[in-house]
Design an enzyme around this catalytic site. Structure first.
Site, PDB file in Angstrom:
ATOM      1  N   ASN A  14       0.843  -1.214   0.000  1.00  0.00           N
ATOM      2  CA  ASN A  14       0.000   0.000   0.000  1.00  0.00           C
ATOM      3  C   ASN A  14       0.870   1.252   0.000  1.00  0.00           C
ATOM      4  O   ASN A  14       0.562   2.231  -0.687  1.00  0.00           O
ATOM      5  CB  ASN A  14      -0.950   0.000   1.201  1.00  0.00           C
ATOM      6  N   ARG A  99      -0.086  -1.967  15.043  1.00  0.00           N
ATOM      7  CA  ARG A  99       0.057  -1.553  16.443  1.00  0.00           C
ATOM      8  C   ARG A  99      -1.170  -0.767  16.838  1.00  0.00           C
ATOM      9  O   ARG A  99      -1.649   0.079  16.068  1.00  0.00           O
ATOM     10  CB  ARG A  99       1.248  -0.590  16.610  1.00  0.00           C
ATOM     11  N   ILE A 100      -1.662  -1.034  18.041  1.00  0.00           N
ATOM     12  CA  ILE A 100      -2.763  -0.224  18.556  1.00  0.00           C
ATOM     13  C   ILE A 100      -2.169   1.072  19.089  1.00  0.00           C
ATOM     14  O   ILE A 100      -1.179   1.058  19.838  1.00  0.00           O
ATOM     15  CB  ILE A 100      -3.528  -0.987  19.664  1.00  0.00           C
ATOM     16  N   ASN A 115      -6.429   5.069   8.116  1.00  0.00           N
ATOM     17  CA  ASN A 115      -6.054   3.650   8.159  1.00  0.00           C
ATOM     18  C   ASN A 115      -6.742   2.902   7.017  1.00  0.00           C
ATOM     19  O   ASN A 115      -7.793   3.329   6.536  1.00  0.00           O
ATOM     20  CB  ASN A 115      -6.508   3.042   9.489  1.00  0.00           C
ATOM     21  N   HIS A 117      -8.139  -1.052   6.294  1.00  0.00           N
ATOM     22  CA  HIS A 117      -8.403  -2.330   6.958  1.00  0.00           C
ATOM     23  C   HIS A 117      -8.984  -3.289   5.923  1.00  0.00           C
ATOM     24  O   HIS A 117      -9.864  -2.910   5.147  1.00  0.00           O
ATOM     25  CB  HIS A 117      -9.385  -2.122   8.118  1.00  0.00           C
ATOM     26  N   THR A 149     -10.160   6.712  14.858  1.00  0.00           N
ATOM     27  CA  THR A 149     -10.688   7.232  16.122  1.00  0.00           C
ATOM     28  C   THR A 149     -10.195   6.277  17.220  1.00  0.00           C
ATOM     29  O   THR A 149      -9.677   5.204  16.903  1.00  0.00           O
ATOM     30  CB  THR A 149     -12.230   7.299  16.078  1.00  0.00           C
ATOM     31  N   THR A 180      -5.237  -5.996  -4.086  1.00  0.00           N
ATOM     32  CA  THR A 180      -5.139  -5.227  -5.342  1.00  0.00           C
ATOM     33  C   THR A 180      -6.154  -4.079  -5.333  1.00  0.00           C
ATOM     34  O   THR A 180      -5.878  -3.005  -5.882  1.00  0.00           O
ATOM     35  CB  THR A 180      -5.359  -6.107  -6.604  1.00  0.00           C
ATOM     36  N   GLN A 181      -7.290  -4.299  -4.708  1.00  0.00           N
ATOM     37  CA  GLN A 181      -8.283  -3.211  -4.602  1.00  0.00           C
ATOM     38  C   GLN A 181      -7.824  -2.149  -3.596  1.00  0.00           C
ATOM     39  O   GLN A 181      -8.094  -0.963  -3.762  1.00  0.00           O
ATOM     40  CB  GLN A 181      -9.644  -3.777  -4.170  1.00  0.00           C
ATOM     41  N   GLU A 182      -7.148  -2.577  -2.539  1.00  0.00           N
ATOM     42  CA  GLU A 182      -6.617  -1.612  -1.557  1.00  0.00           C
ATOM     43  C   GLU A 182      -5.724  -0.588  -2.242  1.00  0.00           C
ATOM     44  O   GLU A 182      -5.756   0.600  -1.942  1.00  0.00           O
ATOM     45  CB  GLU A 182      -5.831  -2.345  -0.462  1.00  0.00           C
TER      46      GLU A 182
HETATM   47  C1  GAR Z   1      -3.159  -4.778   4.105  1.00  0.00           C
HETATM   48  O1  GAR Z   1      -4.014  -5.801   3.686  1.00  0.00           O
HETATM   49  C2  GAR Z   1      -3.871  -3.885   5.091  1.00  0.00           C
HETATM   50  O2  GAR Z   1      -5.229  -3.690   4.801  1.00  0.00           O
HETATM   51  C3  GAR Z   1      -3.707  -4.658   6.367  1.00  0.00           C
HETATM   52  O3  GAR Z   1      -2.385  -5.128   6.318  1.00  0.00           O
HETATM   53  C4  GAR Z   1      -2.017  -5.337   4.950  1.00  0.00           C
HETATM   54  C5  GAR Z   1      -0.726  -4.591   4.700  1.00  0.00           C
HETATM   55  O4  GAR Z   1      -0.222  -4.881   3.430  1.00  0.00           O
HETATM   56  N1  GAR Z   1      -3.939  -3.852   7.521  1.00  0.00           N
HETATM   57  C6  GAR Z   1      -4.498  -4.312   8.639  1.00  0.00           C
HETATM   58  O5  GAR Z   1      -4.822  -5.460   8.793  1.00  0.00           O
HETATM   59  C7  GAR Z   1      -4.667  -3.263   9.708  1.00  0.00           C
HETATM   60  N2  GAR Z   1      -5.595  -3.714  10.704  1.00  0.00           N
HETATM   61  P1  GAR Z   1       0.948  -4.021   2.829  1.00  0.00           P
HETATM   62  O6  GAR Z   1       2.041  -3.946   3.898  1.00  0.00           O
HETATM   63  O7  GAR Z   1       1.397  -4.801   1.640  1.00  0.00           O
HETATM   64  O8  GAR Z   1       0.419  -2.664   2.480  1.00  0.00           O
END
Ligand code: GAR
Length: 197
Positions: A14, A99-100, A115, A117, A149, A180-182
Site C-alpha cells: 500500500n 500496532r494499537i 487507516n 483495513h 478514532t 489489489t483493490q486496496e
Molecule cells: C493490508 O491488507 C492492510 O489492509 C492490512 O495489512 C495489509 C498490509 O499490506 N492492515 C491491517 O490489517 C490493519 N488492521 P501491505 O504492507 O502490503 O500494504
C-alpha cells in the site's frame, strides 16, 4: 505540497501504491502531496527496504524496545512532527501498521490519521479478517479506508472496495484479491481527503 508520513509493519505494498500516486503527474486523483517519510515498528519489514530503495526517509522504532505504548507513541509523534511543513501539518497514513495506538496519539492527529483495513467495516475489525469472512459464509469481502478514532477499526469511512468471494477461496487467495483493490482505493481516499483541506 502536503507531507505524508506512512507507518508500516509489513510488506509495504500500500505504501508503494501511495508513493506511485504521489509521483505520477497524470494520476487521476492527483494528490498534491509527497511521502516525506516511512516509519516501521518492525526491523525486518520488507516495506522498510522498499521505502529505502525509493529514496524515502525511513525510521525504525522497534516497539519491543519501549516499556509501554505511551513511550512508543511519544517517540513516534516526535518523528512524525519533524515533517510538518510551515503551511500544513503532516498527514499520517497507516498502511499495514499492526500496532494499537494510544487515545492520546489518536486525538493529537484527529482528522489527519488514516487507516486501511482489509474488510468491509464495521464487519470484521481486528485480525484474521479474511478467514472470519470465509467462516461466516460471506459472499462479498473487501477493504475500507477510514479516519482513525480511539476505538479500533472504527471511525468515519472514506472509501470502500467490494470483492466477491469465489468458490474455493482461501484466506490467502481472498487477501490477494482484496489487496489489489486496496492499492486503488487508498490513493483515491487520500486524494479526496486532501482536496477537502
Ligand atoms: C493490508 O491488507 C492492510 O489492509 C492490512 O495489512 C495489509 C498490509 O499490506 N492492515 C491491517 O490489517 C490493519 N488492521 P501491505 O504492507 O502490503 O500494504
Amino acid at each position: 505540497m502536503r507531507n505524508i508520513v506512512i507507518l508500516i509493519s509489513g510488506s509495504g505494498t500500500n505504501l508503494s501504491a501511495i508513493v506511485r500516486a504521489c509521483r505520477e503527474e497524470d494520476w487521476p486523483g492527483r494528490l498534491g502531496a509527497q511521502v516525506a517519510a516511512v516509519v516501521s515498528n518492525k526491523a525486518g519489514a520488507p516495506g522498510l527496504a522498499l521505502a529505502q530503495s525509493q529514496g524515502l526517509d525511513t525510521h525504525l522504532l522497534e516497539h519491543s524496545a519501549y516499556p509501554d505504548r505511551e513511550a512508543f507513541d511519544a517517540d513516534l509523534a516526535a518523528v512524525i512532527d519533524r515533517y510538518h511543513t510551515p503551511q500544513e501539518p503532516v498527514l499520517v497514513v497507516l498502511a499495514g501498521f499492526m500496532r494499537i495506538l494510544t487515545p492520546g496519539f489518536v486525538d493529537k492527529y484527529a482528522g489527519r490519521l488514516v487507516n486501511i483495513h482489509p474488510s468491509l467495516l464495521p464487519a470484521f475489525g481486528g485480525l484474521h479478517t479474511h478467514q472470519r469472512a470465509l467462516d461466516a459464509g460471506c459472499k462479498f469481502a473487501g477493504a475500507t479506508v477510514h479516519l482513525v478514532t480511539p476505538e479500533l477499526d472504527h471511525g468515519p469511512i472514506l472509501e470502500q472496495a467490494v470483492v466477491p468471494v469465489l468458490p474455493g477461496d482461501t484466506a490467502q487467495t481472498l487477501a490477494a484479491r482484496v489487496l489489489t483493490q486496496e492499492h486503488l482505493i487508498y490513493p483515491r481516499a487520500l486524494a479526496k481527503l486532501l482536496s477537502k483541506k
